[in-house]
Design an enzyme around this catalytic site. Sequence first.
Site, PDB file in Angstrom:
ATOM      1  N   CYS A   2     -25.682 -47.167  48.984  1.00  0.00           N
ATOM      2  CA  CYS A   2     -27.007 -47.047  48.905  1.00  0.00           C
ATOM      3  C   CYS A   2     -27.533 -46.203  50.123  1.00  0.00           C
ATOM      4  O   CYS A   2     -26.847 -46.141  51.056  1.00  0.00           O
ATOM      5  CB  CYS A   2     -27.573 -48.680  49.547  1.00  0.00           C
ATOM      6  N   ARG A  27     -23.720 -39.829  47.280  1.00  0.00           N
ATOM      7  CA  ARG A  27     -23.170 -40.724  47.504  1.00  0.00           C
ATOM      8  C   ARG A  27     -22.947 -41.988  46.588  1.00  0.00           C
ATOM      9  O   ARG A  27     -22.183 -42.888  46.806  1.00  0.00           O
ATOM     10  CB  ARG A  27     -23.635 -41.431  48.958  1.00  0.00           C
ATOM     11  N   TRP A  75     -26.918 -49.054  45.136  1.00  0.00           N
ATOM     12  CA  TRP A  75     -25.655 -49.177  44.395  1.00  0.00           C
ATOM     13  C   TRP A  75     -25.440 -50.667  44.297  1.00  0.00           C
ATOM     14  O   TRP A  75     -25.640 -51.436  45.237  1.00  0.00           O
ATOM     15  CB  TRP A  75     -24.580 -48.768  45.472  1.00  0.00           C
ATOM     16  N   ASN A  99     -30.153 -51.412  53.332  1.00  0.00           N
ATOM     17  CA  ASN A  99     -28.662 -51.150  52.840  1.00  0.00           C
ATOM     18  C   ASN A  99     -27.660 -52.505  53.627  1.00  0.00           C
ATOM     19  O   ASN A  99     -28.195 -52.854  54.583  1.00  0.00           O
ATOM     20  CB  ASN A  99     -28.178 -49.961  53.561  1.00  0.00           C
ATOM     21  N   GLY A 100     -26.827 -52.962  52.834  1.00  0.00           N
ATOM     22  CA  GLY A 100     -26.059 -54.019  53.488  1.00  0.00           C
ATOM     23  C   GLY A 100     -26.004 -54.991  52.590  1.00  0.00           C
ATOM     24  O   GLY A 100     -26.397 -55.142  51.601  1.00  0.00           O
ATOM     25  N   GLU A 470      -2.135 -41.569  44.938  1.00  0.00           N
ATOM     26  CA  GLU A 470      -3.289 -40.779  44.895  1.00  0.00           C
ATOM     27  C   GLU A 470      -3.533 -40.154  43.754  1.00  0.00           C
ATOM     28  O   GLU A 470      -4.705 -40.036  43.368  1.00  0.00           O
ATOM     29  CB  GLU A 470      -3.149 -39.883  46.366  1.00  0.00           C
ATOM     30  N   LYS A 474      -6.980 -40.925  41.582  1.00  0.00           N
ATOM     31  CA  LYS A 474      -7.627 -39.725  41.111  1.00  0.00           C
ATOM     32  C   LYS A 474      -8.153 -39.965  39.480  1.00  0.00           C
ATOM     33  O   LYS A 474      -9.203 -39.768  38.870  1.00  0.00           O
ATOM     34  CB  LYS A 474      -7.269 -38.414  41.083  1.00  0.00           C
ATOM     35  N   GLU A 477     -10.170 -42.963  38.687  1.00  0.00           N
ATOM     36  CA  GLU A 477     -11.776 -42.916  39.341  1.00  0.00           C
ATOM     37  C   GLU A 477     -12.480 -42.125  38.325  1.00  0.00           C
ATOM     38  O   GLU A 477     -13.713 -42.299  38.042  1.00  0.00           O
ATOM     39  CB  GLU A 477     -11.794 -42.265  40.544  1.00  0.00           C
ATOM     40  N   HIS A 493      12.001 -53.146  38.646  1.00  0.00           N
ATOM     41  CA  HIS A 493      11.907 -54.417  39.171  1.00  0.00           C
ATOM     42  C   HIS A 493      10.474 -55.068  38.509  1.00  0.00           C
ATOM     43  O   HIS A 493       9.698 -55.995  39.249  1.00  0.00           O
ATOM     44  CB  HIS A 493      11.730 -54.448  40.655  1.00  0.00           C
ATOM     45  N   LYS A 589     -19.727 -42.729  47.298  1.00  0.00           N
ATOM     46  CA  LYS A 589     -18.917 -41.981  48.284  1.00  0.00           C
ATOM     47  C   LYS A 589     -18.739 -42.537  49.403  1.00  0.00           C
ATOM     48  O   LYS A 589     -17.840 -42.424  50.091  1.00  0.00           O
ATOM     49  CB  LYS A 589     -19.919 -40.764  48.245  1.00  0.00           C
TER      50      LYS A 589
HETATM   51  C1  F6R Z   1     -11.602 -41.877  46.351  1.00  0.00           C
HETATM   52  C2  F6R Z   1     -12.313 -42.213  47.440  1.00  0.00           C
HETATM   53  C3  F6R Z   1     -12.318 -43.520  48.115  1.00  0.00           C
HETATM   54  C4  F6R Z   1     -12.385 -43.327  49.619  1.00  0.00           C
HETATM   55  C5  F6R Z   1     -12.549 -44.694  50.263  1.00  0.00           C
HETATM   56  C6  F6R Z   1     -12.634 -44.347  52.055  1.00  0.00           C
HETATM   57  O1  F6R Z   1     -11.474 -40.708  45.862  1.00  0.00           O
HETATM   58  O2  F6R Z   1     -12.932 -41.265  47.678  1.00  0.00           O
HETATM   59  O3  F6R Z   1     -11.139 -44.172  47.888  1.00  0.00           O
HETATM   60  O4  F6R Z   1     -11.142 -42.747  50.224  1.00  0.00           O
HETATM   61  O5  F6R Z   1     -13.761 -45.417  49.956  1.00  0.00           O
HETATM   62  O6  F6R Z   1     -13.688 -43.839  52.254  1.00  0.00           O
HETATM   63  P1  F6R Z   1     -13.694 -43.171  53.804  1.00  0.00           P
HETATM   64  O7  F6R Z   1     -12.259 -42.207  53.670  1.00  0.00           O
HETATM   65  O8  F6R Z   1     -14.917 -42.419  53.785  1.00  0.00           O
HETATM   66  O9  F6R Z   1     -13.365 -43.953  54.649  1.00  0.00           O
END
Ligand code: F6R
Length: 594
Positions: A2, A27, A75, A99-100, A470, A474, A477, A493, A589
Amino acid sequence: MCGIIGYIGNKEKKEVVLDGLRELEYRGYDSAGISILSNDVLSTFKTTGKLINLEVKCKDFKSSGFGVAIGHTRWATHGKATEINAHPHFGEVSSVVHNGIIENFLDIKKQLESREKVFLSQTDTEVIVHLFEENLSICSNHIKAFKKTIDSLIGSYAILLITKSAPDKIFYAKNGSPLLIGSNGDEIYFASSSTPLIGLVDRVCYLEDGDVGYMDISSFDNLKNIQPMSGEKISSQKEGYRYFMEKEIYEQHKILKDTIRGRILDDSINLELPADFIDGINKVSICACGTSYHAGLSAKYLFEREAKIKTDVFIASEFRYAEPIIEKDSLFIVVSQSGETADTLEALKLANKNGLKTLAICNVDSSSIVREAKYYLLTRAGVEKGVASTKAFSSQVMLLWMLGIYMAQHKKTISNEKIKIQVDNISNSLEATKVNSCIHDKLKKLSKRYLHGHGFFFIGRDIFYPLALEGALKLKEISYLHAEGYPGGEMKHGPIALADSELFCVSLMPKHLLYDKIKNNTQELSARDATICIIAQEYNEVADDVVFIDKFDSYMEEFFAMMIVLQILALEIAIRLGNDVDMPRNLAKSVTVE
Ligand code: F6R
C-alpha cells in the site's frame, strides 16, 4: 505494498495526488483511490486495477483553489481487491487512507454496528473513519477526536484523514508503517516513502512511531527533526529494455561498481565502520525476508569460511515470536532492499532493545531500517523497480562478501595473500555479471522447452544452495510455475519422490566448489527421468541442456555468472507465459505489514 499520498495547497490536487501515486506504483497494488476536499466539497474516486483506471474515472473532475487531498494504492489484506474495499474509506463528512493492519478492527466494528453505524467494506480501515466521526460528535475539537480514535487502535498504521468540518487540515498518525511530511514553504506533502517527495519539497520530517497530529499550511515548522531534502526527480525509464527487471539484470555489473566504490583500498577491504567495530563480536545473526534472506544465507558460508565467525541466519517473521536467545557478543545484521520490511524492522528493534550491536545492509538511505540500526552500509544499487529483486540481491551478496573479508582482516583469520586473491575475485565477479548476449539468446530459445511439467527443482551445494533458492524464487514470482530450491544432498531424503519425466531440474555445477558432489546429486534425478538443465563451465553427460558460463577461476565468480543465468531464465519463461514481469500478481515491492 500500500502507498499513501497527501497534499495541502493550491495546485490541481487531483494531478498532484495521481502523480504521487504513480511514483509508488512499482511497489505493487491491486486498487487505488483519491479524496479531494476543496470549496466545501469532498469528492472520492476509487477503482480496482491499475492507476490508469482511476485516471479515466476522474478525468472530468477539476478542483480549483486551495484544498486538501489524500490518495492510496491498496494491496489487499482484509477483504478482496474490490472497488468498495479500495481506500479512501468515507463516513458522512470525512475520508481516510491507511497503510498497515488494525488488529482489533472486528471489536471496534461490532461496537460501532451496535450503535447503528453502517459499514460498506470488508476492510479493517473503515472503522477509523466511523470511529472518528462518532468521537467528533462527543469531543470538543477535532484533534481530541482524532487522538481518541487513534488511542483505540491496536496494530500498525500510517493514517491520513480529511474532514469537511476542518477543511484546511490533514490529520495524521503513525505506528509501525512509514509516513513522511515534506514542505517547500507553499505546500505540504505527505507520502509513505520518500520517492514521491523528491524534487517537490526541500524539507522533510520522517514521523516516529506514536506521532499523532494535524497539518495545515502553516504548521510544518512545528514538527521535530526536520531535515533538508535535496535531489531532482529522476524518472526511471526502461531504456529500450522490455521490462524494468530486464534492465536491472543488465545493469548489475555497473551498479556493483558503485557497491564496491571506495571500499577496496590497498588490496584490502575498507568499510565505513569504526575501527573497533568487530571488537568483542564472536557471533553473527543475520535476519531478513525473501531474496534478502537468500543473500543473508549466502553470507553465512562466506563469514564462516573466511572470518571463522559462527553465523546464524533467520527469516525475520520467524525470529520475532520465537523467543530467540540473544547473545550479547553477537553482531545483529539485517538485510533489506527497501529498508521498510515490517518483520525485518521489528526484529531489528528487538535486537536494539536487547542492547546488541546492529548493522543494516540496505539500499535505501533514510529508510526506517537505516534509521533504526546503530550502523548501516548502503548497497548503492539505485531504485529497483521490478518487483522481483535482481540487482538488490547481487549488491547485497557483494557487500556481505566484503563484510566477511573485512571481519577476516580484523580477526586475522586469512593471510594477506588470500585477501588479495579475494579482492581480485571481487573485481572479476563484476565482469561475471555482464550479460553475454549469446547466453541471453540461448536462454530465450531454451525457455520454450520449460513451460509445462509439474515443477522445477533448483539444486546447488554450499553457497550455491541459497543461489538455488533464489533461482527458484525468481521463477515462482514471475512465471507462477512451481519451483523449489534444495541443497543437492537433500534429494534422497524425500524430494526425489517427485522425480519423473515431468520434473525439471536446474543444477548449479560450479567447477570450483563440490563439483563431483553436485554431479552425483544431479545424476540421481537424471536416472529418474527428470529433465536436467545444468549451468556450468563445461559439458557434462548428465545434462539434457547446458547453459555455459564463461571460464572463471573462483567459485564466487561462478556464483555471480550463474545468478545472471537464473534471473534471465525466469524472465524469459515468464515473458513466454505472457505475464506482467514487473508487477507480478499478488506481490508487493515493499512489505510494510507483517
Ligand atoms: C523477491 C523479493 C522479496 C524481498 C522481500 C524482502 O524478489 O523482492 O522476497 O526480498 O520482500 O524485502 P526487503 O529486501 O525490501 O526487506
